[in-house]
Design an enzyme around this catalytic site. Structure first.
Site, PDB file in Angstrom:
ATOM      1  N   VAL A 122       0.982  12.141  -1.860  1.00  0.00           N
ATOM      2  CA  VAL A 122      -0.091  12.204  -2.798  1.00  0.00           C
ATOM      3  C   VAL A 122       0.239  12.062  -4.159  1.00  0.00           C
ATOM      4  O   VAL A 122       1.421  12.849  -4.674  1.00  0.00           O
ATOM      5  CB  VAL A 122      -0.895  13.338  -2.559  1.00  0.00           C
ATOM      6  CG1 VAL A 122      -2.254  13.619  -3.508  1.00  0.00           C
ATOM      7  CG2 VAL A 122      -1.348  13.465  -1.020  1.00  0.00           C
ATOM      8  N   LYS A 147      -4.121   9.646  -2.339  1.00  0.00           N
ATOM      9  CA  LYS A 147      -3.291   9.777  -1.065  1.00  0.00           C
ATOM     10  C   LYS A 147      -3.048   8.450  -0.527  1.00  0.00           C
ATOM     11  O   LYS A 147      -3.756   7.762   0.206  1.00  0.00           O
ATOM     12  CB  LYS A 147      -4.325  10.613  -0.083  1.00  0.00           C
ATOM     13  CG  LYS A 147      -3.664  10.911   1.188  1.00  0.00           C
ATOM     14  CD  LYS A 147      -4.493  11.912   1.860  1.00  0.00           C
ATOM     15  CE  LYS A 147      -3.863  12.524   3.103  1.00  0.00           C
ATOM     16  NZ  LYS A 147      -4.697  13.319   3.929  1.00  0.00           N
ATOM     17  N   GLY A 182       2.800  14.651   2.906  1.00  0.00           N
ATOM     18  CA  GLY A 182       2.365  15.019   4.080  1.00  0.00           C
ATOM     19  C   GLY A 182       3.006  14.360   5.122  1.00  0.00           C
ATOM     20  O   GLY A 182       3.828  13.553   5.178  1.00  0.00           O
ATOM     21  N   SER A 183       2.307  14.698   6.503  1.00  0.00           N
ATOM     22  CA  SER A 183       2.925  13.932   7.733  1.00  0.00           C
ATOM     23  C   SER A 183       2.261  12.542   7.666  1.00  0.00           C
ATOM     24  O   SER A 183       3.030  11.700   8.391  1.00  0.00           O
ATOM     25  CB  SER A 183       2.193  14.788   9.092  1.00  0.00           C
ATOM     26  OG  SER A 183       0.640  14.752   8.863  1.00  0.00           O
ATOM     27  N   PHE A 184       1.217  12.311   6.959  1.00  0.00           N
ATOM     28  CA  PHE A 184       0.722  10.678   6.858  1.00  0.00           C
ATOM     29  C   PHE A 184       0.859   9.943   5.676  1.00  0.00           C
ATOM     30  O   PHE A 184       0.085   8.969   5.727  1.00  0.00           O
ATOM     31  CB  PHE A 184      -0.516  10.601   7.561  1.00  0.00           C
ATOM     32  CG  PHE A 184      -0.776  10.875   9.090  1.00  0.00           C
ATOM     33  CD1 PHE A 184      -0.379  10.152   9.935  1.00  0.00           C
ATOM     34  CD2 PHE A 184      -1.303  12.371   9.391  1.00  0.00           C
ATOM     35  CE1 PHE A 184      -0.520  10.539  11.494  1.00  0.00           C
ATOM     36  CE2 PHE A 184      -1.402  12.669  10.473  1.00  0.00           C
ATOM     37  CZ  PHE A 184      -0.905  11.660  11.698  1.00  0.00           C
ATOM     38  N   ASP A 193      -6.528  21.340  11.569  1.00  0.00           N
ATOM     39  CA  ASP A 193      -5.141  21.576  10.898  1.00  0.00           C
ATOM     40  C   ASP A 193      -5.200  22.399   9.735  1.00  0.00           C
ATOM     41  O   ASP A 193      -4.759  22.183   8.681  1.00  0.00           O
ATOM     42  CB  ASP A 193      -4.478  20.188  10.361  1.00  0.00           C
ATOM     43  CG  ASP A 193      -2.915  20.502  10.087  1.00  0.00           C
ATOM     44  OD1 ASP A 193      -2.485  21.460  10.594  1.00  0.00           O
ATOM     45  OD2 ASP A 193      -2.539  19.419   9.178  1.00  0.00           O
TER      46      ASP A 193
END
Length: 331
Positions: free
Chosen positions: A63, A77, A58-60, A172
């Protein structure tokens, strides 16, 4: 005299304790039941964060699937502190998941943090994301499956908007952030850019942008988020779930958007935009399906009005979807 004063203080403290509110299930933080999980155990659980255990990026962060020493399968995560934004996102998600609990929200098991590594340990969702199921050839979701999933998501949002002490804006919403457990029950995830509204606030300003295609107009233009901006994103996701068209597909260029495409079909024949996988040439219940699809997509249009104040709220969405499901089951 001193003994009398001490006795009086003792009695007063006992009285105060007896008047304290006992913790209820909603008040108790899950953190009290957390087990401590070290970085070393996470390394072992994920085989050194190997590629074969990678569930997604993901963007951050990334996982990973992992198996703890007690044989519990989890999703790990990982968020590396590469920027102040990533650090803030991790802290926000961690604090929110500690506080909120609902059957359709992803559950946090624990967290692990040191100076250059941060991870949330979450319950594992064996059926992946709604996005994966919609676009994978290995998974088929019929109308009722999709309807149940979207009711699950709407129920989670209703809780975030109205059921918690402070309104929470997810910010989001998209199919990739809807995860499915072994029973295909949906769980809303990824609270990294979520916002808390103050007591008197109905809208707030943010510089954090969500995923293109799902953002409400006022969010994309001015960075304004509210419960109604979540409703807009939900409406887009509702359209996508039953048309199997992403809002960023190539056909939606210029003035044609997913919303305009669906709205045009509602004026003519709604079945022109419904996912072909939901139809068959010998379908004897086509009229019932058409009525069901029309109700669902008209509801999606009510969620995606350009003016935020004209959009319905998530309480209404849940109520209407449940009625649509009841009608579907009756046919």
């Amino acid at each position: 005299m001193i003994i009398i004063v001490i006795a009086f203080i003792f009695v007063l403290r006992r009285c105060k304790k007896s008047r304290r509110k006992l913790p209820t299930d909603a008040d108790m933080s899950p953190q009290g039941t957390w087990r401590r999980i070290s970085y070393l155990e996470l390394q072992r659980a994920t085989d050194g964060f190997s590629q074969r255990n990678l569930l997604g990026i993901g963007s951050f962060g990334a996982v990973y699937k992992g198996r703890l020493s007690d044989e519990t399968t989890v999703a790990v995560k990982v968020s590396y502190q590469q920027s102040e934004g990533e650090l803030k996102s991790f802290d926000i998600e961690c604090e929110l998941l500690r506080s909120i609990r609902h059957r359709n929200l992803i559950k946090i098991i624990s967290s692990c943090s040191n100076h250059d590594f941060k991870a949330l340990i979450l319950e594992y969702m064996p059926n992946g994301s709604l996005e994966k199921c919609l676009y994978s050839g290995n998974c088929f979701l019929d109308i009722l499956h999709r309807l149940n999933i979207m009711i699950d998501v709407a129920s989670a949002l209703e809780y975030l908007h109205f059921g918690y002490s402070i309104p929470i804006i997810h910010c989001d919403l998209k199919p990739n952030n809807v995860l499915l457990d072994e029973s295909m029950i949906a769980h809303l995830s990824d609270f990294g850019i979520s916002k808390l509204l103050g007591d008197e606030e109905s809208m707030m300003q943010t510089e954090t942008l969500a995923t293109i295609g799902y953002m409400a107009p006022e969010y994309g233009r001015e960075g304004k988020v509210s419960r109604k901006s979540d409703v807009y994103s939900y409406g887009i996701m509702l359209m996508e779930t039953f048309t199997r068209k992403k809002p960023t597909d190539e056909i939606f260029a210029g003035e044609l958007s997913l919303g305009h495409w669906v709205n045009n079909a509602l004026q003519r024949s709604v079945m022109d935009v419904v996912d072909r996988n939901l139809l068959s040439s010998d379908d004897r219940s086509i009229s019932a399906k058409e009525e069901c699809m029309s109700s669902i997509l008209n509801l999606a249009m009510d969620c995606t009005m350009d003016v935020a104040e004209k959009r319905i709220d998530m309480k209404t969405v849940v109520s209407k979807l449940v009625k649509i499901r009841e009608a579907k089951l009756a046919n």
